[in-house]
Design an enzyme around this catalytic site. Structure first.
Site, PDB file in Angstrom:
ATOM      1  CE  LYS A  88      13.692   3.405  -1.283  1.00  0.00           C
ATOM      2  NZ  LYS A  88      12.638   2.486  -0.809  1.00  0.00           N
ATOM      3  CG  ASP A 133       8.998  -4.168  -0.567  1.00  0.00           C
ATOM      4  OD1 ASP A 133       9.738  -4.619  -1.457  1.00  0.00           O
ATOM      5  OD2 ASP A 133       8.597  -2.992  -0.545  1.00  0.00           O
ATOM      6  CB  CYS A 189     -15.986 -10.782 -18.073  1.00  0.00           C
ATOM      7  SG  CYS A 189     -15.706 -11.283 -19.789  1.00  0.00           S
TER       8      CYS A 189
END
Length: 673
Positions: A88, A133, A189
């Site tokens: 980027k 972000d 769990c």
């Protein structure tokens, strides 16, 4: 990438005329020499880079770790489809550089937390602009700017909402002055045995099932060990251990071409039938819960399976697992289930966005589960990938998580989600709107200009809110939180050779001898930390003789020195490297001058104990007896004859004589050998 040209040249006169008129001659003349660090080249970063390039900031360093994905293209306008999978930072710098050839852009494809980006590196910039972000990275940049005393402009957006916050050491609160909410986590769990919400099933499919089948699954045993230590149900933990062992046969089948055709059926039978039956055998678990329903592969495939409990809020729940045709035979509506007989990867057809938002029937989810499992297995069999992890932009993994989460939701009677909703929840996607990013990036530049002018009274925290009548609101900057563990520390910088300097030498050098101005606080009892690690304290000094390198305390890290008595503030020392031309015979570290001297801490005064009440209840009449008033005690020449003073003297081993002529008797004296 581009070299800035002279602003006052005829060629640039028209380019900067509007900026000069708005900013004034002084600031517009400074901008070409201003050094700005922009961290992040995403939604806000693209808009912000365009703004600061056109404004005329002369030297821009753009840093981003990420690469371009297909999902970025709708709002990150500096990228094109040909740029997918590229850096980027590099692509954004190349695209934005053409907007203003007089600006120099230095792109860096890297992580802002890497050690070379230390406090000295930050100090070269006049202002830092955050377009991140990631909470952890934002906190890191905040700390580095506080330590380097470089102004920072923080920002963020979520849908139609956004905010801009200028941060300046000692003048405003920092990013960490207000505690941030911790990410939501779920007990093991709950995820693995007793889900009750769609997010439980999505987390299970993404973080448990996908790694078990296609990843390394390194954390399965550790996760159960941690859950057992935290006191979760021991019987459930034992059952989950047996389930983990049973996955080995399925994993093997997925990686073999001869058995891959049946692998999806094996996985389904294992996860949605056998494991559910095992859980149902623990009757105590379902006394206060609705038990799950084992799923039948063939019955669902043929459209004959009947769910015992449908989620009341499931969008268009299909009857008996079948898709519901429209009465008039026309095409399905927007939210109706699709035909499960031909389920293809959602990204492979036109109109994938609308397709992603359609509800899938139980039959559809089974077909998608089989299809995605086969696709992922084929990728492993080619040998190009050893493991596969979740990526929201990977159609195969997203299809798998969507189908697996919805099948599990069906078994437990939980609302099922569309592929689009699963992508949002599994990918932790914050809704992004290009217009919001554009507004916020403009506000960032305005606050940055105030910081460069040093117009501190004009600085504001700006909020973009969902109120058409008042879209923008401003708040005056708040003072620093006196209890903040970041901006209230006293920072210093030490250049050193971590291979030669010991921890004890380092701490003694920072504390100094305390004699004279700039000589530190002097030796005192302190505890020393690196991040969350305790390196030494007054009762444990084993590490004082070890080198900093052996303790993994090197360039870019901070050593935090905390006063044990709480009389002095905290010192945070940033480590840097010695200059390249530093003589080898010189000291192993260069101390700051003057040495850091934190402020003395004001201890809260302990309130005095409440005085005993002089009031007492009146006695009954029967308890009252009349007595003769006693005569007042006459004062004597000796002022120490009161009983209290005499008792005090006796306790101190002293004898009180009535007059100067009195003599002590032998029995009043005790000789001590």
């Amino acid at each position: 990438m581009n070299s800035p040209g002279p602003v006052n040249s005829p060629k640039n006169s028209s380019r900067y005329s509007h900026a000069r008129a708005i900013l004034g001659p002084e600031l517009s003349k400074r901008l070409p020499e201003t050094r700005v660090l922009l961290v992040g080249a995403g939604g806000i970063g693209c808009e912000l880079l365009k703004n600061i390039v056109l404004t005329g900031f002369g030297h821009i360093t753009l840093l981003d770790l990420d690469t371009i994905d297909l999902s970025n293209l709708n709002r990150q306008f500096l990228f094109r489809k040909k740029d997918i999978k590229q850096s980027k930072a590099l692509v954004a710098a190349q695209t934005a550089g053409a907007f203003n050839p007089n600006v120099h852009i230095n792109p860096i494809h890297g992580n802002i937390k890497e050690p070379q980006f230390d406090i000295e590196w930050f100090q070269q910039f006049d202002v830092v602009l955050n377009a991140l972000d990631n909470l952890d990275a934002r906190r890191h940049v905040n700390k580095m700017c506080m330590a380097a005393q470089v102004p920072l402009v923080e920002s963020g957006t979520a849908g139609y909402l956004g905010q801009v916050q200028p941060l300046l050491k000692d003048r405003s609160e920092c990013f960490d002055c207000i505690p941030k909410p911790t990410p939501t986590s779920f007990p093991v769990c709950t995820i693995r045995s007793t889900p009750s919400q769609p997010i439980h099933c999505i987390v299970w499919a993404k973080s448990y099932l996908l790694p078990q089948l296609f990843g390394e699954d390194e954390n399965a045993g550790t996760e159960l060990d941690d859950a057992e230590k935290q006191g979760e149900n021991a019987q459930e933990i034992a059952t989950l251990r047996r389930e983990a062992q049973a996955f080995k046969a399925v994993r093997t089948a997925l990686r073999s071409e001869s058995t891959a055709a049946d692998a999806s059926r094996m996985a389904f039978q294992k996860v949605f039938n056998s494991d559910v039956l095992n859980l149902l055998s623990m009757a105590d678990m379902w006394r206060s819960r609705v038990p799950p329903q084992p799923l039948d592969f063939d019955a669902i495939k043929e459209g004959q399976f009947k769910l015992k409990h449908q989620a009341s809020n499931t969008a268009n729940p299909p009857a008996n697992g079948k898709s519901i045709p429209r009465k008039n035979g026309s095409a399905k509506g927007k939210h109706e289930p699709t035909n499960g007989n031909n389920v293809e990867p959602s990204g492979s057809q036109n109109g994938a966005g609308l397709k992603d938002q359609r509800a899938l029937s139980l039959q559809d989810n089974l077909a998608l589960f089989v299809s995605s499992t086969n696709r992922l297995a084929a990728r492993l069999q080619t040998g190009k990938e050893d493991t596969i992890s979740f990526d929201k932009d990977d159609d195969d993994t997203l299809d798998f998580v969507t189908a697996a989460a919805n099948l599990r939701s069906a078994a437990y009677g939980i609302e099922r989600k569309t592929r689009w909703e699963v992508k949002e929840m599994a990918g932790n996607i914050i809704p992004a709107i290009a217009t919001t990013n554009a507004i916020i990036s403009g506000l960032i530049v305005l606050q940055a200009l105030h910081l460069l002018r040093k117009s501190y009274s004009a600085l504001k925290n700006v909020h973009l809110q969902f109120k058409p009548t008042v879209p923008l609101s401003t708040i005056n900057m708040c003072p620093p939180n006196p209890k903040c563990g970041i901006c209230r520390d006293t920072y210093a910088k030490v250049l050193c050779d971590p291979f030669k300097v010991t921890l004890g030498e380092f701490v003694d050098g920072i504390l100094g001898d305390g004699e004279g101005e700039g000589q530190g606080t002097g030796k005192r009892e302190v505890s020393v930390y690196e991040d969350k690690r305790v390196l030494s304290d007054p009762d444990w000094d084993d590490n004082n003789a070890r080198t900093l390198e052996s303790l993994n305390v090197t360039r870019g890290k901070f050593l935090t020195i905390v006063d044990e008595e709480g009389e002095w503030g905290t010192i945070s020392v940033a480590l840097g490297v010695l200059p390249a031309d530093y003589p080898t015979s010189g000291p192993a570290f260069i101390l700051p001058s003057p040495l850091p001297k934190p402020p003395r801490q004001v201890r809260p005064s302990t309130p005095p104990p409440p005085a005993p009440s002089l009031k007492r209840s009146a006695p009954d009449d029967d308890d009252v007896s009349e007595i003769e008033p006693s005569s007042k005690r006459l004062k004597t020449n000796g002022d120490v004859t009161s009983p209290n003073k005499k008792r005090k003297l006796d306790e101190d081993g002293l004898i009180l004589l009535d007059s100067a002529n009195d003599k002590m008797l032998d029995e009043d004296v005790i000789e001590i050998d």
